[in-house]
Design a protein around this motif. Structure first.
Motif: not given
Lengths: 312, 307
Positions: A29-53
């Motif tokens: 299950g995780f493997t199926f979700t991993a590509p999308a999750l990876f992209l979301l982390v790189v292009f969403f969660f990290i930039p949002v976090g960077l916004c705060f930093t």
């Protein structure tokens, strides 16, 4: 599968059997979700976090010097910046007008074209045309229409028999924002009409038939059946229009560049101008952070208010 | 339903029927006037793109502005193609949108499959993380994202040497990759997959099919409407995107169509060619929309109901 395995599992101890099955599935299950999750982390969660930093640093887009922590300097500068307050006021004005007017108009359109039939489908398509047209193209067209010798002024002269001359809509500090508001509502109203429509279709038609038997007027039907039936759609539309309205950017960039005299500068426009044109990423992040807080609190407030009404 | 109402109203049938027709005509005239209000700028654009500048201006004071009359030619289109690399911009936009849609369909449906049809530890957490991204508008983190992609590494090659370079500005990938994974697409697939019976998976598992095989040969072939919705809802913003390319694309060869518009402002060209260019970048989407208008409107509608 279960029938063949059941006796064995019962014999060999069910817990271990189910656990190993869960384990393989977990990995899969995780493997199926991993590509999308990876992209979301790189292009969403990290930039949002960077916004705060980054908001607490003097980061620049391209800089030979290392980025330094500057504490609340950006925010201090921001709150002392008259352009920020002006942009905030402009954004608020835009949202306060657009949210009620656009949602009401969209509902009106939806009621007009609700139901089946070729004609209704045709009009639905017609009203939706501006939505698929890019806001950039729409902005160019309306810029042309708002010109001193443009369509809007010609039309005004025609309708009022040359009594009203109109104005240079986009170069007049008192008309520039209203002109952009009219255009923005025109462009997006079809989108929300369709969402209202989908809400209208969830209301069972026998309720209307029963009301008609009781001799209810159209207004009564609207008040007692349609309006309560659209409760969930209402919340959704309110939140999406507000978020879209607060993000006002393309129209400003294409039509006025924030002018005249900053009368159409908005928060996002200001953020892009400082962050991109002036390359001050740190300061722009601070603007973004304030904007984010604004958007989040408003949508939470709307959720809260609409929920409160539901309870009553 | 129709028969019962007809039977109930049969005694008073003629009167209301006439009333309704009169009202219906009025309603349709009203609807048509409204429709003209929504269509006229587009009609104006298409019509003006065929007229020389002087005529655009002289027609503006009358209804002629919306009619293809007078000195019509494709001259404006030729001028456009001569002054602006419009074909290049169109190709760039097609490339970026098509790749974004294709990758998005694959990656988001895969994620939705994992989230909806498999039970695993952390599934709930991942699902709520994905859905949390829905409440944050792109504008709020566009600038940190710009700074971030400018520092991201990428492998490039020079002849046979692989180089580790930094910075994604001015590339195709920076126009595509940030928009591939999309919570909303995942959610649309997720809720659609929920409606497909899970017994199909069980049966295929018994037959020894792998989970990927089930995804590819069972679930996806049954998901036509979801695929259509996600394609439309990914294509439209990709084609119309403006803010992001404005920030990350400087080179002319890499520009998408919407950025081409700024050319006209810089060069201060006449309105005719500008209308021609606007038409060129609008007609493809308009044609797609008219061909698939039911799915277009349907996909927006379903996004509202479930959102």
């Amino acid at each position: 599968m279960s029938t063949t395995l059941a006796p064995q599992a019962a014999a060999a101890g069910a817990p271990s059997g189910t656990r190993s099955k869960a384990k393989t599935r977990s990995w899969v299950g995780f493997t199926f979700t991993a590509p999308a999750l990876f992209l979301l982390v790189v292009f969403f969660f990290i930039p949002v976090g960077l916004c705060f930093t980054l908001a607490f640093t003097n980061a620049r887009l391209i800089s030979p010097e290392p980025t330094q922590f500057t504490g609340l300097d950006n925010f201090q500068r921001l709150f002392e910046d008259p352009l920020f307050w002006k942009s905030l006021r402009n954004t608020a004005f835009f949202a306060i007008v657009v949210v009620p007017v656009q949602s009401a108009l969209a509902l009106l359109l939806a009621i007009l074209v609700n139901g089946q039939g070729r004609a209704k489908n045709f009009f639905r398509t017609l009203y939706f045309v501006p939505v698929v047209t890019s806001i950039v193209v729409v902005s160019i067209l309306w810029r042309f229409m708002y010109a001193p010798q443009g369509l809007v002024n010609n039309l005004l002269q025609m309708v009022t028999f040359n009594l009203v001359d109109g104005t240079d809509w986009l170069n007049n500090t008192s008309t520039a924002m209203p002109a952009i508001i009219v255009m923005s509502i025109w462009q997006a109203v079809g989108f929300h009409m369709v969402i209202w429509l989908s809400g209208l279709q969830t209301i069972p038609s026998d309720q209307y038939e029963a009301a008609a038997l009781d001799g209810a007027s159209e207004w009564d039907k609207f008040r007692f059946i349609t309006w309560p039936g659209l409760k969930e759609t209402r919340t959704f539309i309110l939140v999406t229009i507000t978020i879209a309205a607060l993000g006002l950017f393309a129209q400003i960039q294409v039509m006025t560049s924030g002018g005249p005299l900053d009368s159409t500068s908005t928060v996002v426009y200001q953020a892009v101008r400082t962050g991109y044109s002036q390359q001050q990423t740190g300061y722009a992040s601070a603007i973004s952070l304030v904007f984010f807080a604004l958007v989040l609190s408003i949508s939470l407030l709307q959720r809260f208010l609409t929920r409160d009404k539901d309870v009553r | 339903m129709t028969t019962t109402t007809a039977a109930a109203g049969s005694r008073r049938a003629p009167k209301p029927a006439r009333k309704i027709t009169g009202r219906m005509i009025g309603m349709n005239v009203g609807r048509l006037l409204l429709g003209m209000f929504f269509a006229f700028p587009i009609v104006f654009m298409l019509v003006s793109s065929l007229k020389p500048d002087e005529q655009i201006f002289s027609d503006m004071s009358s209804l002629k502005a919306f009619l293809p009359v007078g000195d019509l030619s494709l001259e404006n289109y030729r001028t456009t193609l001569d002054t602006v690399p419009a074909f290049r911009f169109l190709l760039n936009s097609i490339m970026v949108s098509v790749v974004t849609v294709a990758l998005g369909l694959f990656i988001n449906s895969l994620a939705a499959f994992g989230l909806s049809r498999l039970q695993w530890k952390g599934r709930g957490l991942v699902l709520s993380l994905v859905l949390a991204t829905l409440v944050v508008p792109f504008e709020t983190f566009a600038l940190p994202l710009l700074w971030w992609v400018n520092h991201l590494p990428w492998l490039t090659h020079q002849g046979f040497t692989i180089l580790w370079t930094e910075g994604w500005i001015d590339t195709y990938r920076v126009q595509i990759l940030p928009f591939v994974a999309n919570a909303f697409s995942i959610y649309l697939f997720y809720s659609y997959f929920q409606s497909i019976p899970k017994e199909l998976d069980e049966a295929a598992r018994v037959d020894g099919a792998s989970w990927f095989r089930i995804y590819r040969s069972i679930v996806m072939p049954l998901s036509g409407p979801a695929i259509a919705s996600v394609s439309i809802l990914t294509f439209l913003p990709a084609w119309n995107s403006f803010l992001w390319p404005l920030m990350v694309v400087q080179t002319e060869e890499l520009r998408p169509v919407m950025l081409g518009v700024s050319y006209f402002f810089q060069l201060n060209v006449a309105w005719g060619p500008m209308m021609a260019y606007s038409s060129m970048i609008t007609i493809p989407v308009l044609a797609l929309f008219l061909a698939f208008q039911r799915s277009f409107i349907g996909s927006i509608a379903s996004s509202g109901v479930k959102g």
